[in-house]
Design an enzyme around this catalytic site. Structure first.
Site, PDB file in Angstrom:
ATOM      1  N   TYR A  26      -0.725   7.345   3.128  1.00  0.00           N
ATOM      2  CA  TYR A  26      -0.170   6.516   4.196  1.00  0.00           C
ATOM      3  C   TYR A  26       1.355   6.482   4.077  1.00  0.00           C
ATOM      4  O   TYR A  26       1.937   7.204   3.271  1.00  0.00           O
ATOM      5  CB  TYR A  26      -0.818   5.133   4.173  1.00  0.00           C
ATOM      6  CG  TYR A  26      -2.300   5.215   4.465  1.00  0.00           C
ATOM      7  CD1 TYR A  26      -2.767   5.672   5.690  1.00  0.00           C
ATOM      8  CD2 TYR A  26      -3.247   4.871   3.501  1.00  0.00           C
ATOM      9  CE1 TYR A  26      -4.120   5.781   5.960  1.00  0.00           C
ATOM     10  CE2 TYR A  26      -4.614   4.983   3.757  1.00  0.00           C
ATOM     11  CZ  TYR A  26      -5.044   5.444   4.988  1.00  0.00           C
ATOM     12  OH  TYR A  26      -6.381   5.573   5.248  1.00  0.00           O
ATOM     13  N   HIS A  84       0.851  -1.199   0.000  1.00  0.00           N
ATOM     14  CA  HIS A  84       0.000   0.000   0.000  1.00  0.00           C
ATOM     15  C   HIS A  84       0.884   1.246   0.000  1.00  0.00           C
ATOM     16  O   HIS A  84       1.376   1.674   1.034  1.00  0.00           O
ATOM     17  CB  HIS A  84      -0.911  -0.021   1.225  1.00  0.00           C
ATOM     18  CG  HIS A  84      -2.071   0.936   1.142  1.00  0.00           C
ATOM     19  ND1 HIS A  84      -2.109   2.000   0.283  1.00  0.00           N
ATOM     20  CD2 HIS A  84      -3.255   0.964   1.830  1.00  0.00           C
ATOM     21  CE1 HIS A  84      -3.247   2.649   0.431  1.00  0.00           C
ATOM     22  NE2 HIS A  84      -3.962   2.037   1.369  1.00  0.00           N
ATOM     23  N   HIS A 132      -2.744   7.010  -1.033  1.00  0.00           N
ATOM     24  CA  HIS A 132      -3.735   7.658  -0.166  1.00  0.00           C
ATOM     25  C   HIS A 132      -3.174   8.370   1.059  1.00  0.00           C
ATOM     26  O   HIS A 132      -3.886   8.588   2.035  1.00  0.00           O
ATOM     27  CB  HIS A 132      -4.796   6.640   0.277  1.00  0.00           C
ATOM     28  CG  HIS A 132      -5.402   5.894  -0.861  1.00  0.00           C
ATOM     29  ND1 HIS A 132      -6.078   4.702  -0.703  1.00  0.00           N
ATOM     30  CD2 HIS A 132      -5.415   6.152  -2.190  1.00  0.00           C
ATOM     31  CE1 HIS A 132      -6.485   4.265  -1.880  1.00  0.00           C
ATOM     32  NE2 HIS A 132      -6.095   5.134  -2.807  1.00  0.00           N
TER      33      HIS A 132
END
Length: 377
Positions: free
Chosen positions: A186, A181, A184
């Site tokens: 993070y 990931h 977004h």
């Protein structure tokens, strides 16, 4: 929207979306993926029988590749909830092994999304209340300073090792690949974006330097798994609560970000947008996934309000969304703008969304109605 199963659109959807595709050593049976969606249905970070059933139901409903909800890597600052699953610990990994087994029993493939939230964490939050928020410069997405700590080299090394261990565990317990990931706002994305990365060392500065942390994670993951075990990297321009943010303002800047990641061992990219049909840069109709494929030559997953009219952010805020036709999506897929399409809310509404689309049963698709979703089952 009503489309006859014998219509040209139905036949084209079946033909284009039912084709298998190979990523690394994995053959995905069709071009439909399930997008990762945080659920918080795993008390103690342990995915139980209901989680296994949730994913198995989507595999049985025709999804070719499932990307799980974000799951925390083994670092105390990685998360902010005790109900989000973790990808470390004996009980947690045993639960995930059963999830993978259930999906495989239904003919699907599945990869876990490994996640570290970085400066999105608040002081005192579980699962480790004493853990500080950490990030490239200790700066939140809104520019707030002093709410966390800038990562030392030891911190960086620990997080890199945690991602690598998570990937190794994913392969060991039977998953088909892994997704990192990097989107977004993070942790990995906090390094990629100049708004949160103010470092003056080798991990900050120009776009290539800001990519170093992500590339080192990819390289460590690549070294920890088999050569043909797929490594997918998810990234975005937008950040949570900052939808105008951009890590790359031009195709050349995007190339500077993606090239080191591809060289480090990414097998496929997952380009996250809010509306897949919007062009990414002036002068071209290509969306972010299209530019990613053009620049890297790697397989790419597109995502962003597929099958529904209205972006997913409003959907998760409780707004309904009518069904949107997918002719434009099929046009783009037909000209190889991207390789797979990831579906989110539509699969929450209907676990059989993929099977209906693959069979041309568009007349059976329903509007997304969050009020009707008592639980994400």
């Amino acid at each position: 929207m009503s489309v006859s199963p014998s219509s040209p659109s139905a036949a084209r959807a079946a033909q284009l979306l039912s084709r298998p595709i190979t990523i690394g050593g994995l053959t995905v049976p069709n071009r439909i993926a399930m997008a990762p969606m945080t659920r918080q249905f795993s008390p103690g970070g342990i995915p139980g029988k209901a989680v296994a059933a949730y994913y198995a139901r989507r595999a049985a409903g025709g999804v070719g590749l499932i990307v799980t909800e974000g799951t925390y890597v083994d670092h105390e600052s990685a998360g902010s909830s005790d109900n989000v699953p973790r990808f470390h610990g004996e009980e947690q990994l045993a639960g995930w092994a059963k999830v993978a087994e259930a999906v495989h029993a239904e003919g699907g493939t599945i990869v876990p999304q490994l996640w570290h939230i970085g400066m999105a964490r608040n002081a005192g939050q579980p699962p480790y209340a004493d853990a500080p928020a950490v990030g490239p410069s200790g700066i939140r997405l809104d520019g707030t300073e002093g709410a966390g700590k800038a990562m030392t080299q030891a911190d960086l090394d620990d997080v890199i090792a945690a991602f690598a261990q998570g990937a190794a565990d994913a392969e060991r317990i039977g998953f088909d690949g892994v997704e990192l990931h990097g989107a977004h706002g993070y942790l990995i994305d906090q390094f990629l974006w100049h708004g949160t990365n103010r470092r003056a060392d080798g991990y900050g500065g120009d776009p290539v330097a800001r990519t170093r942390f992500g590339a080192e994670i990819v390289a460590a993951v690549r070294a920890a798994v088999s050569p043909d075990f797929p490594v997918i990297f998810r990234y975005s321009q937008w950040k949570s609560d900052n939808y105008d943010a951009r890590i790359a303002a031009t195709p050349a800047e995007l190339d500077a970000v993606l090239a080191p990641l591809a060289a480090a061992g990414v097998d496929a990219f997952h380009a996250s947008t809010r509306r897949y049909w919007l062009p990414e840069f002036d002068g071209s109709d290509l969306n972010l996934a299209g530019w990613t494929r053009k620049l890297t030559g790697k397989p790419v997953i597109t995502v962003g309000s597929i099958g529904l009219d209205g972006d997913f952010i409003r959907g998760f805020q409780g707004e309904s969304a009518p069904v949107r036709g997918i002719d434009d999506l099929l046009d783009r897929l037909e000209r190889d703008e991207f390789d797979l399409v990831a579906v989110g809310r539509a699969l929450l509404q209907d676990p059989e969304w993929a099977a209906k689309v693959l069979a041309g049963r568009f007349d059976q698709l329903a509007d997304y109605n969050p009020a009707a979703l008592r639980t994400l089952v």
